[in-house]
Design an enzyme around this catalytic site. Structure first.
Site, PDB file in Angstrom:
ATOM      1  N   ASP A  62       0.813  -1.213   0.000  1.00 41.58           N
ATOM      2  CA  ASP A  62       0.000   0.000   0.000  1.00 41.58           C
ATOM      3  C   ASP A  62       0.851   1.270   0.000  1.00 41.58           C
ATOM      4  OD1 ASP A  62      -2.315  -1.478  -0.062  1.00 41.58           O
ATOM      5  OD2 ASP A  62      -2.689  -1.332   2.093  1.00 41.58           O
ATOM      6  N   LYS A  89      -5.138  -5.056  -6.688  1.00 38.16           N
ATOM      7  CA  LYS A  89      -5.667  -4.189  -5.630  1.00 38.16           C
ATOM      8  C   LYS A  89      -6.984  -3.597  -6.153  1.00 38.16           C
ATOM      9  CE  LYS A  89      -2.416  -4.503  -2.504  1.00 38.16           C
ATOM     10  NZ  LYS A  89      -2.704  -4.913  -1.145  1.00 38.16           N
ATOM     11  N   ARG A  93      -2.631  -1.194  -9.786  1.00 39.39           N
ATOM     12  CA  ARG A  93      -1.928   0.009  -9.334  1.00 39.39           C
ATOM     13  C   ARG A  93      -0.653   0.296 -10.112  1.00 39.39           C
ATOM     14  NH1 ARG A  93      -3.148  -0.393  -2.913  1.00 39.39           N
ATOM     15  NH2 ARG A  93      -5.248   0.487  -3.071  1.00 39.39           N
TER      16      ARG A  93
END
Length: 178
Positions: A62, A89, A93
């Protein structure tokens, strides 16, 4: 990240001894040459000349979006490991970061398990959040030092994890229109 990019930011109420994987962001800031002052429950980050760095984010995927925002302002090419974990995700991403930061004049390239980010001059433009809260927040933070306004489509998605994000950006002096 905001402090390293645009000026002094102090965050209070953090447990600096936390074992949360996201606390690794402090090491990335340090490796990039950000000016850090860490005391019990408080972290102050100030703007400084930033340099490219290497960081293994395999255990904290993250962090990739804010790391790309930071690397955008670093001199040189930053190497971020663990990119394979970004594919599934809220969005892909790796592709989202490459596309949207590319629009802001920052080259983000995926090779094997790495993202390579070439720092430069972030320019204002229109980007998409890909309906991913972390992409929206990374673009907003990168916009703090951009040469012009950055418009983020579907920025409301930040409410998923940080409903007060844009209010907090305003508190540090950012001009935000929702």
């Amino acid at each position: 990240m905001a402090g390293a990019i645009s000026g002094n930011v102090t965050v209070n109420g953090l447990r600096t001894g936390s074992f949360q994987s996201d606390m690794a962001i402090l090491k990335a800031l340090e490796n990039a040459g950000a000016a850090l002052k860490i005391s019990d429950g408080q972290i102050e980050v100030s703007k400084s000349v930033l340099k490219a760095f290497e960081f293994d984010a395999t255990e904290s995927p993250d962090l990739f979006p804010p790391l790309v925002a930071l690397a955008s302002y670093c001199n040189g090419v930053t190497k971020l490991k663990g990119a394979a974990r970004l594919l599934h995700k809220e969005s892909d991403r790796a592709t989202a970061l490459s596309e949207e930061f590319g629009k802001m004049n920052i080259n983000v390239e995926l090779k094997d398990d790495y993202l390579f980010v070439t720092g430069g001059k972030v320019k204002g433009t229109r980007v998409s959040s890909h309906d991913d809260h972390r992409i929206a927040m990374a673009a907003a933070v990168a916009a703090l030092g951009a040469t012009g306004p950055v418009y983020i489509r579907d920025s409301h998605c930040v409410a998923k994890s940080y409903p007060g994000f844009f209010d907090d950006l305003r508190k540090i002096g950012a001009i935000v229109h929702e």
